[in-house]
Design a protein around this motif. Sequence first.
Motif, PDB file in Angstrom:
ATOM      1  N   THR A 112      12.268 -52.479  37.152  1.00 49.99           N
ATOM      2  CA  THR A 112      12.895 -51.317  36.538  1.00 49.99           C
ATOM      3  C   THR A 112      11.969 -50.117  36.625  1.00 49.99           C
ATOM      4  OG1 THR A 112      14.020 -52.744  35.243  1.00 49.99           O
ATOM      5  CG2 THR A 112      14.109 -50.574  34.526  1.00 49.99           C
ATOM      6  N   PHE A 113      10.853 -50.051  36.092  1.00 48.39           N
ATOM      7  CA  PHE A 113       9.964 -49.207  36.161  1.00 48.39           C
ATOM      8  C   PHE A 113       9.814 -48.413  37.445  1.00 48.39           C
ATOM      9  CE2 PHE A 113       5.511 -47.342  35.762  1.00 48.39           C
ATOM     10  CZ  PHE A 113       5.710 -46.447  34.908  1.00 48.39           C
ATOM     11  N   ARG A 114       9.617 -49.219  38.486  1.00 51.24           N
ATOM     12  CA  ARG A 114       9.483 -48.624  39.771  1.00 51.24           C
ATOM     13  C   ARG A 114      10.580 -47.738  40.315  1.00 51.24           C
ATOM     14  NH1 ARG A 114       6.410 -46.853  42.949  1.00 51.24           N
ATOM     15  NH2 ARG A 114       6.849 -48.219  44.800  1.00 51.24           N
ATOM     16  N   SER A 115      11.753 -48.126  39.876  1.00 48.85           N
ATOM     17  CA  SER A 115      12.970 -47.650  40.321  1.00 48.85           C
ATOM     18  C   SER A 115      13.227 -46.164  39.464  1.00 48.85           C
ATOM     19  CB  SER A 115      14.099 -48.573  39.778  1.00 48.85           C
ATOM     20  OG  SER A 115      14.513 -48.647  38.727  1.00 48.85           O
ATOM     21  N   LYS A 119       6.967 -42.882  42.222  1.00 51.73           N
ATOM     22  CA  LYS A 119       5.542 -42.270  42.587  1.00 51.73           C
ATOM     23  C   LYS A 119       4.550 -42.900  41.890  1.00 51.73           C
ATOM     24  CE  LYS A 119       7.158 -37.869  44.173  1.00 51.73           C
ATOM     25  NZ  LYS A 119       7.521 -36.388  44.326  1.00 51.73           N
ATOM     26  N   VAL A 120       4.879 -43.878  41.124  1.00 50.56           N
ATOM     27  CA  VAL A 120       3.671 -44.631  40.395  1.00 50.56           C
ATOM     28  C   VAL A 120       3.575 -46.057  41.124  1.00 50.56           C
ATOM     29  CG1 VAL A 120       2.893 -45.762  38.176  1.00 50.56           C
ATOM     30  CG2 VAL A 120       4.478 -43.684  38.151  1.00 50.56           C
ATOM     31  N   ASP A 121       2.095 -45.880  41.481  1.00 49.65           N
ATOM     32  CA  ASP A 121       1.560 -47.406  41.826  1.00 49.65           C
ATOM     33  C   ASP A 121       1.218 -48.277  40.637  1.00 49.65           C
ATOM     34  OD1 ASP A 121       1.893 -46.546  44.544  1.00 49.65           O
ATOM     35  OD2 ASP A 121       0.037 -45.728  44.550  1.00 49.65           O
ATOM     36  N   VAL A 122       1.550 -49.814  40.816  1.00 50.01           N
ATOM     37  CA  VAL A 122       1.362 -50.396  39.870  1.00 50.01           C
ATOM     38  C   VAL A 122       0.671 -51.775  40.326  1.00 50.01           C
ATOM     39  CG1 VAL A 122       2.727 -52.383  38.306  1.00 50.01           C
ATOM     40  CG2 VAL A 122       3.878 -50.023  38.756  1.00 50.01           C
ATOM     41  N   ARG A 123      -0.407 -51.808  39.656  1.00 48.80           N
ATOM     42  CA  ARG A 123      -1.245 -53.155  39.918  1.00 48.80           C
ATOM     43  C   ARG A 123      -1.339 -54.206  38.770  1.00 48.80           C
ATOM     44  NH1 ARG A 123      -6.761 -53.971  38.894  1.00 48.80           N
ATOM     45  NH2 ARG A 123      -6.859 -51.778  38.058  1.00 48.80           N
ATOM     46  N   ILE A 124      -0.945 -55.539  39.190  1.00 46.77           N
ATOM     47  CA  ILE A 124      -1.100 -56.463  38.261  1.00 46.77           C
ATOM     48  C   ILE A 124      -2.022 -57.411  38.474  1.00 46.77           C
ATOM     49  CG2 ILE A 124       0.548 -58.329  37.409  1.00 46.77           C
ATOM     50  CD1 ILE A 124       3.018 -56.981  38.498  1.00 46.77           C
ATOM     51  N   GLU A 125      -2.430 -57.863  37.374  1.00 49.65           N
ATOM     52  CA  GLU A 125      -3.447 -58.793  37.395  1.00 49.65           C
ATOM     53  C   GLU A 125      -3.218 -60.049  36.410  1.00 49.65           C
ATOM     54  OE1 GLU A 125      -7.596 -57.561  36.814  1.00 49.65           O
ATOM     55  OE2 GLU A 125      -7.341 -55.834  38.022  1.00 49.65           O
ATOM     56  N   ILE A 126      -3.179 -61.233  36.880  1.00 50.79           N
ATOM     57  CA  ILE A 126      -2.867 -62.301  36.056  1.00 50.79           C
ATOM     58  C   ILE A 126      -3.995 -63.176  35.909  1.00 50.79           C
ATOM     59  CG2 ILE A 126      -1.358 -64.404  35.994  1.00 50.79           C
ATOM     60  CD1 ILE A 126       0.343 -62.078  36.281  1.00 50.79           C
ATOM     61  N   GLY A 127      -4.057 -63.448  34.460  1.00 51.23           N
ATOM     62  CA  GLY A 127      -5.271 -64.257  33.907  1.00 51.23           C
ATOM     63  C   GLY A 127      -4.834 -64.976  32.730  1.00 51.23           C
ATOM     64  N   ASP A 128      -5.865 -65.712  32.092  1.00 49.86           N
ATOM     65  CA  ASP A 128      -5.859 -66.108  30.741  1.00 49.86           C
ATOM     66  C   ASP A 128      -5.511 -64.929  29.726  1.00 49.86           C
ATOM     67  OD1 ASP A 128      -8.299 -65.911  29.296  1.00 49.86           O
ATOM     68  OD2 ASP A 128      -8.886 -67.339  30.976  1.00 49.86           O
ATOM     69  N   SER A 129      -4.833 -65.113  28.500  1.00 43.39           N
ATOM     70  CA  SER A 129      -5.025 -64.125  27.413  1.00 43.39           C
ATOM     71  C   SER A 129      -6.428 -63.437  26.895  1.00 43.39           C
ATOM     72  CB  SER A 129      -4.434 -64.627  26.324  1.00 43.39           C
ATOM     73  OG  SER A 129      -3.114 -65.050  26.576  1.00 43.39           O
ATOM     74  N   LYS A 130      -7.442 -64.342  26.930  1.00 45.36           N
ATOM     75  CA  LYS A 130      -8.647 -64.027  26.590  1.00 45.36           C
ATOM     76  C   LYS A 130      -9.504 -62.899  27.442  1.00 45.36           C
ATOM     77  CE  LYS A 130     -13.294 -65.185  24.872  1.00 45.36           C
ATOM     78  NZ  LYS A 130     -13.859 -64.323  25.857  1.00 45.36           N
ATOM     79  N   SER A 131      -9.206 -63.198  29.033  1.00 46.59           N
ATOM     80  CA  SER A 131      -9.738 -62.616  29.988  1.00 46.59           C
ATOM     81  C   SER A 131      -8.924 -61.006  30.157  1.00 46.59           C
ATOM     82  CB  SER A 131      -9.859 -63.286  31.347  1.00 46.59           C
ATOM     83  OG  SER A 131      -8.445 -63.545  31.635  1.00 46.59           O
ATOM     84  N   VAL A 132      -7.781 -61.290  29.668  1.00 52.13           N
ATOM     85  CA  VAL A 132      -6.860 -60.049  29.836  1.00 52.13           C
ATOM     86  C   VAL A 132      -7.106 -58.991  28.797  1.00 52.13           C
ATOM     87  CG1 VAL A 132      -4.432 -59.212  29.834  1.00 52.13           C
ATOM     88  CG2 VAL A 132      -5.048 -61.219  31.132  1.00 52.13           C
TER      89      VAL A 132
END
Length: 307
Positions: A112-115, A119-132
């Motif tokens: 939805t956000f990208r639609s 022009k915004v590039d999105v980077r996602i990183e998955i990890g446990d809550s503490k590391s995030v």
Amino acid sequence: MNLKKLDAFVMVVERNSFSEAAAAMKSSQPSVSLKIKSLEEELGFELLDRRAAGIRPTSAGMLVYSAAKDIKVRWKTLEDNLDEFQGKLTGTLSIGASTIPGTYLLPGWIKTFRSLYPKVDVRIEIGDSKSVLDQLQNHQIDAAVIGIKVDSRLLTSKPIASDSLVLVTPIGHPLLHAECPDFTEIQQYDFVLREEGSGTRKMMEHFLMEKGMSVDDLNISISIGSTESVLAAVEAGLGISFVSRLAAIPAAKAGRISIINNLEPYDREFYLVTHSDSQNRPLIKQFTETVMDSQGIEKAQTFEQND
């Protein structure tokens, strides 16, 4: 002052390594070393103690590190504000997420956000809550989506979605035949446990506590690092477990596991967490509004018309 020098210095301090900093910056180690040497010469202070075990900032280096982090946040805010002033939104949005929201919720929100802001590039990183959360506090990511509410003056948490923990079992498990299973019956069976630090693990511990139990009361057969791995272990007959309903339903529909529907679930919420000193950056603010506001599309279309 060259911002790239500050970026290199911050990265070396946080990674505690020239080589890891260079890899993260997609640069070479000599190039990173030259930037930091140039920064030290410009400021007239030695910023890193290279003689200690590992690489540690000197007293002057700690002052520069703190100031550099603030400068980077302010510069990003300036860039966002200039883009907004021009009637467009560009740049890179970095989002960290724990496994469940990162797998089952975040992709739809990003779509939805990208639609709305292509022009915004999105980077996602998955990890446990503490590391995030550690990454968010260090400004390594812009926002976090996790299953834990954070109480901190540095971070702001907003509830954005609901879920529940449900008990899952292998197909044909004895608990499936109990008309009204008692919660304590889970002690009779092998249990598959999520790793420490995960939001699911913390919520399960709260659930057990409400029932007068703890993890020590369970017969742990295996501790494992992701929800999908937990489902696979349950499917293989290694034990039962509590998992997110968002994850359990697709697995149950596929005939991999069963959900004990006549055992009380444990409701929980997911939160969007942002750093207090950067939550008003246009990029972060617009993402927050897109996630939380059902009218985000209409607002964004107005925002982009001047592009």
